[in-house]
Design an enzyme around this catalytic site. Structure first.
Site, PDB file in Angstrom:
ATOM      1  N   ARG A  70       0.821  -1.232  -0.087  1.00 19.72           N
ATOM      2  CA  ARG A  70      -0.059  -0.079   0.089  1.00 19.72           C
ATOM      3  C   ARG A  70       0.806   1.067  -0.027  1.00 19.72           C
ATOM      4  O   ARG A  70       0.472   2.364  -0.810  1.00 19.72           O
ATOM      5  CB  ARG A  70      -1.065  -0.026   1.037  1.00 19.72           C
ATOM      6  CG  ARG A  70      -2.054   1.116   1.086  1.00 19.72           C
ATOM      7  CD  ARG A  70      -3.122   0.968   2.225  1.00 19.72           C
ATOM      8  NE  ARG A  70      -3.999   2.037   2.123  1.00 19.72           N
ATOM      9  CZ  ARG A  70      -4.458   2.952   3.101  1.00 19.72           C
ATOM     10  NH1 ARG A  70      -4.021   2.765   4.141  1.00 19.72           N
ATOM     11  NH2 ARG A  70      -5.322   3.671   2.741  1.00 19.72           N
ATOM     12  N   HIS A  74       0.712   4.491  -2.635  1.00 17.21           N
ATOM     13  CA  HIS A  74       0.400   5.793  -2.201  1.00 17.21           C
ATOM     14  C   HIS A  74       1.513   6.681  -2.703  1.00 17.21           C
ATOM     15  O   HIS A  74       1.434   7.898  -2.804  1.00 17.21           O
ATOM     16  CB  HIS A  74       0.008   6.034  -0.645  1.00 17.21           C
ATOM     17  CG  HIS A  74      -1.277   5.308  -0.392  1.00 17.21           C
ATOM     18  ND1 HIS A  74      -2.230   6.020   0.606  1.00 17.21           N
ATOM     19  CD2 HIS A  74      -2.026   4.382  -1.096  1.00 17.21           C
ATOM     20  CE1 HIS A  74      -3.223   5.401   0.669  1.00 17.21           C
ATOM     21  NE2 HIS A  74      -3.354   4.454  -0.300  1.00 17.21           N
ATOM     22  N   ASN A 102      -3.650   8.678   4.546  1.00 17.39           N
ATOM     23  CA  ASN A 102      -2.282   8.082   4.748  1.00 17.39           C
ATOM     24  C   ASN A 102      -2.240   7.674   6.287  1.00 17.39           C
ATOM     25  O   ASN A 102      -1.068   7.094   6.555  1.00 17.39           O
ATOM     26  CB  ASN A 102      -1.006   8.943   4.208  1.00 17.39           C
ATOM     27  CG  ASN A 102      -1.101   8.991   2.805  1.00 17.39           C
ATOM     28  OD1 ASN A 102      -1.532   8.004   2.299  1.00 17.39           O
ATOM     29  ND2 ASN A 102      -0.341   9.886   2.292  1.00 17.39           N
ATOM     30  N   HIS A 200      -6.327  -5.591  -2.793  1.00 16.41           N
ATOM     31  CA  HIS A 200      -6.864  -5.846  -1.583  1.00 16.41           C
ATOM     32  C   HIS A 200      -7.164  -7.208  -1.409  1.00 16.41           C
ATOM     33  O   HIS A 200      -8.058  -7.494  -0.470  1.00 16.41           O
ATOM     34  CB  HIS A 200      -8.224  -4.997  -1.714  1.00 16.41           C
ATOM     35  CG  HIS A 200      -7.964  -3.410  -1.920  1.00 16.41           C
ATOM     36  ND1 HIS A 200      -8.917  -2.554  -2.205  1.00 16.41           N
ATOM     37  CD2 HIS A 200      -7.078  -2.618  -1.346  1.00 16.41           C
ATOM     38  CE1 HIS A 200      -8.543  -1.165  -1.990  1.00 16.41           C
ATOM     39  NE2 HIS A 200      -7.292  -1.252  -1.438  1.00 16.41           N
TER      40      HIS A 200
HETATM   41  C1  HEM Z   1      -8.654   1.411  -6.372  1.00 16.99           C
HETATM   42  C2  HEM Z   1      -8.599   2.444  -5.656  1.00 16.99           C
HETATM   43  C3  HEM Z   1      -8.297   2.407  -4.286  1.00 16.99           C
HETATM   44  C4  HEM Z   1      -8.853   2.629  -2.877  1.00 16.99           C
HETATM   45  C5  HEM Z   1     -10.155   3.512  -3.002  1.00 16.99           C
HETATM   46  C6  HEM Z   1      -8.163   2.062  -1.848  1.00 16.99           C
HETATM   47  C7  HEM Z   1      -8.397   2.384  -0.606  1.00 16.99           C
HETATM   48  C8  HEM Z   1      -7.998   1.710   0.603  1.00 16.99           C
HETATM   49  C9  HEM Z   1      -8.607   1.713   1.967  1.00 16.99           C
HETATM   50  C10 HEM Z   1      -9.501   2.530   2.332  1.00 16.99           C
HETATM   51  C11 HEM Z   1      -7.947   0.816   2.596  1.00 16.99           C
HETATM   52  C12 HEM Z   1      -8.061   0.761   4.243  1.00 16.99           C
HETATM   53  C13 HEM Z   1      -7.201   1.501   5.023  1.00 16.99           C
HETATM   54  C14 HEM Z   1      -7.493   1.427   6.290  1.00 16.99           C
HETATM   55  O1  HEM Z   1      -8.392   1.636   7.021  1.00 16.99           O
HETATM   56  O2  HEM Z   1      -6.352   0.997   7.024  1.00 16.99           O
HETATM   57  C15 HEM Z   1      -6.871   0.083   2.016  1.00 16.99           C
HETATM   58  C16 HEM Z   1      -6.139  -0.884   2.029  1.00 16.99           C
HETATM   59  C17 HEM Z   1      -5.480  -1.618   1.336  1.00 16.99           C
HETATM   60  N1  HEM Z   1      -4.992  -1.130   0.030  1.00 16.99           N
HETATM   61 FE1  HEM Z   1      -6.080   0.328  -0.915  1.00 16.99          FE
HETATM   62  N2  HEM Z   1      -7.226   1.251  -2.410  1.00 16.99           N
HETATM   63  C18 HEM Z   1      -7.249   1.305  -3.711  1.00 16.99           C
HETATM   64  C19 HEM Z   1      -6.218   0.717  -4.217  1.00 16.99           C
HETATM   65  C20 HEM Z   1      -5.081   0.024  -4.031  1.00 16.99           C
HETATM   66  C21 HEM Z   1      -4.013  -0.684  -4.802  1.00 16.99           C
HETATM   67  C22 HEM Z   1      -3.802  -0.233  -6.193  1.00 16.99           C
HETATM   68  C23 HEM Z   1      -3.120  -1.225  -3.972  1.00 16.99           C
HETATM   69  C24 HEM Z   1      -1.826  -2.137  -4.244  1.00 16.99           C
HETATM   70  C25 HEM Z   1      -1.414  -2.442  -5.605  1.00 16.99           C
HETATM   71  C26 HEM Z   1      -3.841  -1.109  -2.688  1.00 16.99           C
HETATM   72  C27 HEM Z   1      -3.444  -2.006  -1.607  1.00 16.99           C
HETATM   73  C28 HEM Z   1      -3.952  -1.912  -0.377  1.00 16.99           C
HETATM   74  C29 HEM Z   1      -3.386  -2.895   0.781  1.00 16.99           C
HETATM   75  C30 HEM Z   1      -2.326  -3.850   0.578  1.00 16.99           C
HETATM   76  C31 HEM Z   1      -4.206  -2.552   1.909  1.00 16.99           C
HETATM   77  C32 HEM Z   1      -4.224  -3.294   3.304  1.00 16.99           C
HETATM   78  C33 HEM Z   1      -3.314  -2.313   4.052  1.00 16.99           C
HETATM   79  C34 HEM Z   1      -3.065  -2.910   5.502  1.00 16.99           C
HETATM   80  O3  HEM Z   1      -3.549  -4.073   5.724  1.00 16.99           O
HETATM   81  O4  HEM Z   1      -2.338  -2.243   6.249  1.00 16.99           O
HETATM   82  N3  HEM Z   1      -4.881  -0.633  -2.886  1.00 16.99           N
HETATM   83  N4  HEM Z   1      -7.220   0.829   0.462  1.00 16.99           N
END
Ligand code: HEM
Ligand code: NAG
Ligand code: NAG
Ligand code: NAG
Length: 349
Positions: A70, A74, A102, A200
């Site tokens: 993530r 970002h 973030n 995700h």
């Molecule tokens: C398409 C639009 C995207 C949106 C709107 C989005 C939004 C989010 C949100 C809201 C979370 C939860 C964060 C939290 O509450 O801790 C999240 C987690 C995450 N996102 Fe996305 N994301 C997007 C795309 C991506 C992309 C492209 C990747 C990587 C290739 C990614 C990787 C991750 C990962 C690995 C997590 C889990 C993080 C953790 O467990 O700490 N996301 N994302």
């Protein structure tokens, strides 16, 4: 006849050679062109050192994999992949880290550890931006069991501004059109959006990210109707507080898996959860609302190999988003601090 043809052939060959020469020359000066094996001569152990640090950290705590994946996303969506997301805020300068989007980022200490090892071996050579790109790749390798080559040569930026985060990154309450718009703004396609959303398949969302879906969806419904009553009830059990009314701070530590089926494995199972209507984030479920995106979800859900191939390619494409040329930026000594002082070029905000 023959001689004419021969001469033409020769002319053509010359033209071709000239073109190749021009292209090669161009490739060297192309803005931000990255190369595979960039550190082969200048710091041959760099990628292996990142690999070792990420492997060791992952052995102790698998959440470094979602964290680093993530972080990389970002970083690349704001000012290109320049490690601007790693810079700490200083007095008067709110860095990207301070933005709401973030707040839950983690894995910074793993990047720091890799940077420390690499600086000890080859000081001033390997950028934090490249270390983060390599670390994301290692996270994918560990959690997904597949590997892709990452070109290097990114430069570290000297600017990191909180205010630039919100209008570059997509948000979890975005609909399909808004999601596509944010990706297209980065020269990524709608298909890249679906492919990369497979990130995700790993990790968690904090309850704050889904409060609106559970408690305050619209004027006519507290709950997002795409959730379905049973699933909404289940999620409300994990996230019992309506954060829009209660104090956020006391309860924001609770979190839910983004992928119910295989939350610790990076795989195409995530797309099956989306098809079943079990996506946690509204933005993930929104992929089903657009016919083209929905078709891509179905393709990835049914073909693990296809998704792995496309995800690997899309991660490289994401990592190729560099905005700094060879002369711009720097090789940061510490990933959290701009060289020679704190964020001196950051306009205060
Ligand atoms: C398409 C639009 C995207 C949106 C709107 C989005 C939004 C989010 C949100 C809201 C979370 C939860 C964060 C939290 O509450 O801790 C999240 C987690 C995450 N996102 Fe996305 N994301 C997007 C795309 C991506 C992309 C492209 C990747 C990587 C290739 C990614 C990787 C991750 C990962 C690995 C997590 C889990 C993080 C953790 O467990 O700490 N996301 N994302
Ligand atoms: C997208 O591509 C255009 C045209 O090549 C370029 O000018 C622009 O800087 C690119 N944008 C990003 C974010 O890479
Ligand atoms: C949650 O809080 C919002 C904002 O105050 C309110 O509009 C909504 O009705 C609340 N939802 C529930 C289910 O209590
Ligand atoms: C809630 O979030 C805030 C801001 O991100 C953070 O400072 C605080 O430590 C969090 N509280 C808990 C209990 O996790």
């Amino acid at each position: 006849m023959l001689t004419t043809r021969g001469t033409r052939g020769l002319q053509l060959l010359m033209l071709l050679l000239l073109l190749v020469a021009l292209l090669l020359q161009g490739a060297v000066t192309v803005v931000g062109a990255l190369k595979a094996g960039f550190y082969d001569k200048t710091c041959p152990g760099a990628e292996a050192m990142v690999q070792k640090v990420v492997n060791d950290a992952f052995d102790k705590d698998y959440t470094v994999a979602p964290g680093l994946l993530r972080l990389f996303f970002h970083d690349c969506f704001v000012r290109g992949c320049d490690a601007s997301v790693l810079i700490d805020s200083t007095a008067g300068n709110h860095a990207e880290k301070d933005a709401d989007h973030n707040k839950a980022l983690h894995g910074f200490e793993v990047v720091d550890a890799a940077k420390a090892d690499i600086e000890a071996a080859c000081p001033g050579v390997v950028s934090c931006a490249d270390i983060l790109a390599f670390a994301a790749r290692e996270s994918v390798a560990l959690a997904g069991n597949f590997f892709y080559a990452v070109p290097g040569g990114r430069r570290d930026g000297v600017i990191s501004r909180e205010v630039e985060v919100e209008f570059n990154l997509p948000a979890s309450n975005f609909n399909a059109a808004q999601l596509i718009e944010r990706f297209v703004a980065k020269n990524l396609t709608a298909d890249d959006l679906v492919t990369l959303t497979g990130g995700h398949s790993l990790g968690v969302a904090h309850c704050t990210a889904i409060t609106d879906r559970l408690y305050a969806y619209s004027r006519t419904s507290d709950t997002d109707p795409t959730l379905g009553p049973a699933y909404a009830a289940l999620l409300r059990k994990s996230c019992p507080v309506n954060h829009t009314t209660a104090a956020v701070a006391a309860t924001n530590s609770s979190a839910v898996w983004l992928d119910l089926l295989t939350p610790e494995k990076l795989d195409n199972q995530f797309y099956a959860t989306v098809q079943m209507g079990f996506a946690v984030l509204g933005s993930d479920q929104a992929l089903m609302a657009d016919p083209d995106l929905k078709a891509a979800v179905a393709a990835y859900a049914s073909d693990a190999k296809l998704w792995v191939a496309k995800f690997s390619r899309a991660m490289v494409k994401l990592g190729n988003m560099v905005e700094l040329t060879e002369e711009e930026g720097e090789i940061r000594m510490q990933c959290r601090v701009v060289n020679g002082g704190n964020n001196r070029l950051v306009a205060s905000n």
